[in-house]
Design a protein around this motif. Structure first.
Motif, PDB file in Angstrom:
ATOM      1  N   THR A   1     -33.391  45.760  52.632  1.00 26.07           N
ATOM      2  CA  THR A   1     -33.520  44.324  52.415  1.00 26.07           C
ATOM      3  C   THR A   1     -34.796  43.824  53.082  1.00 26.07           C
ATOM      4  OG1 THR A   1     -31.978  44.016  54.257  1.00 26.07           O
ATOM      5  CG2 THR A   1     -31.082  43.805  52.051  1.00 26.07           C
TER       6      THR A   1
ATOM      7  N   HIS B   1     -30.381  35.349  51.823  1.00 24.60           N
ATOM      8  CA  HIS B   1     -29.118  35.446  52.544  1.00 24.60           C
ATOM      9  C   HIS B   1     -29.314  35.476  54.057  1.00 24.60           C
ATOM     10  CE1 HIS B   1     -30.362  39.563  51.439  1.00 24.60           C
ATOM     11  NE2 HIS B   1     -30.071  39.809  52.693  1.00 24.60           N
ATOM     12  N   ASP B   2     -30.553  35.400  54.504  1.00 22.84           N
ATOM     13  CA  ASP B   2     -30.802  35.310  55.943  1.00 22.84           C
ATOM     14  C   ASP B   2     -31.383  33.924  56.214  1.00 22.84           C
ATOM     15  OD1 ASP B   2     -33.236  35.634  54.713  1.00 22.84           O
ATOM     16  OD2 ASP B   2     -33.850  37.375  55.866  1.00 22.84           O
TER      17      ASP B   2
ATOM     18  N   VAL C   1     -28.438  46.093  55.722  1.00 20.08           N
ATOM     19  CA  VAL C   1     -28.941  44.852  56.320  1.00 20.08           C
ATOM     20  C   VAL C   1     -28.860  44.954  57.837  1.00 20.08           C
ATOM     21  CG1 VAL C   1     -28.233  43.433  54.335  1.00 20.08           C
ATOM     22  CG2 VAL C   1     -26.713  43.648  56.291  1.00 20.08           C
TER      23      VAL C   1
ATOM     24  N   ALA D   1     -28.888  39.202  58.732  1.00 17.28           N
ATOM     25  CA  ALA D   1     -28.775  39.085  57.272  1.00 17.28           C
ATOM     26  C   ALA D   1     -27.353  39.321  56.775  1.00 17.28           C
ATOM     27  CB  ALA D   1     -29.727  40.067  56.599  1.00 17.28           C
TER      28      ALA D   1
ATOM     29  N   LEU E   1     -24.954  36.431  51.695  1.00 23.19           N
ATOM     30  CA  LEU E   1     -25.105  37.795  51.184  1.00 23.19           C
ATOM     31  C   LEU E   1     -23.936  38.122  50.260  1.00 23.19           C
ATOM     32  CD1 LEU E   1     -26.505  40.655  51.376  1.00 23.19           C
ATOM     33  CD2 LEU E   1     -24.900  41.106  53.239  1.00 23.19           C
TER      34      LEU E   1
END
Length: 155
Positions: free
Chosen positions: A45, A95-96, A125, A129, A134
């Motif tokens: 990622t 997603h982070d 990840v 994250a 996610l």
């Protein structure tokens, strides 16, 4: 040992990782239920690529059919044509908590054709994250391209 090289990865760290990888790969293969002969994608990622790439190589060295890729912030042109570098792509939300703010993220060559392209996708990840976003973004976006997905969170 650092999970990635973002803040440096010394020769000592490389040796420690090389020593640990056979055990880590075998444990991951057992825990994820990897089956020899199945097509497995190890998906890093964004900047977290070093460890996922080394895990992919370790699994391949152990006889698994493995490919590696990583998600990215960069949009690219996808052309479903033989010989073109990027033949498929998926888009999903960040997603982070990126410094440049939220926005779309991409993964290329994870799908295509009829039915799942992969028997198993291992998404790797780091803890920042590993978020609800996610589970509502990338993981569902991958679902139509694989029979199984495993989430691997680095320590």
């Amino acid at each position: 040992m650092p999970a990635g090289a973002r803040h440096g990865f010394t020769p000592h760290d490389h040796r420690r990782l090389a020593d640990a990888l056979p055990r880590l790969g075998a444990g991951l293969a057992r825990a994820a239920g990897l089956v020899p002969g199945e097509r497995t994608l190890v998906l890093g990622t964004e900047e977290l690529m070093h460890l996922p790439l080394r895990l992919a190589q370790t699994l391949a060295d152990a006889g698994h059919h493995v490919a590696f890729s990583s998600t990215t912030r960069s949009p690219a042109v996808v052309v479903a044509a033989q010989g073109y570098a990027l033949t498929s792509g998926i888009t999903f939300p960040a997603h982070d908590d990126p410094a440049d703010g939220p926005g779309p993220r991409f993964a290329y060559n994870v799908g295509g054709g009829d039915g799942p392209a992969w028997d198993h996708v291992l998404v790797v990840v780091d803890p920042p994250a590993d978020t609800a976003a996610l589970r509502s973004g990338l993981l569902p976006a991958l679902a139509q391209h694989t029979r199984r997905t495993s989430l691997v969170v680095t320590p």
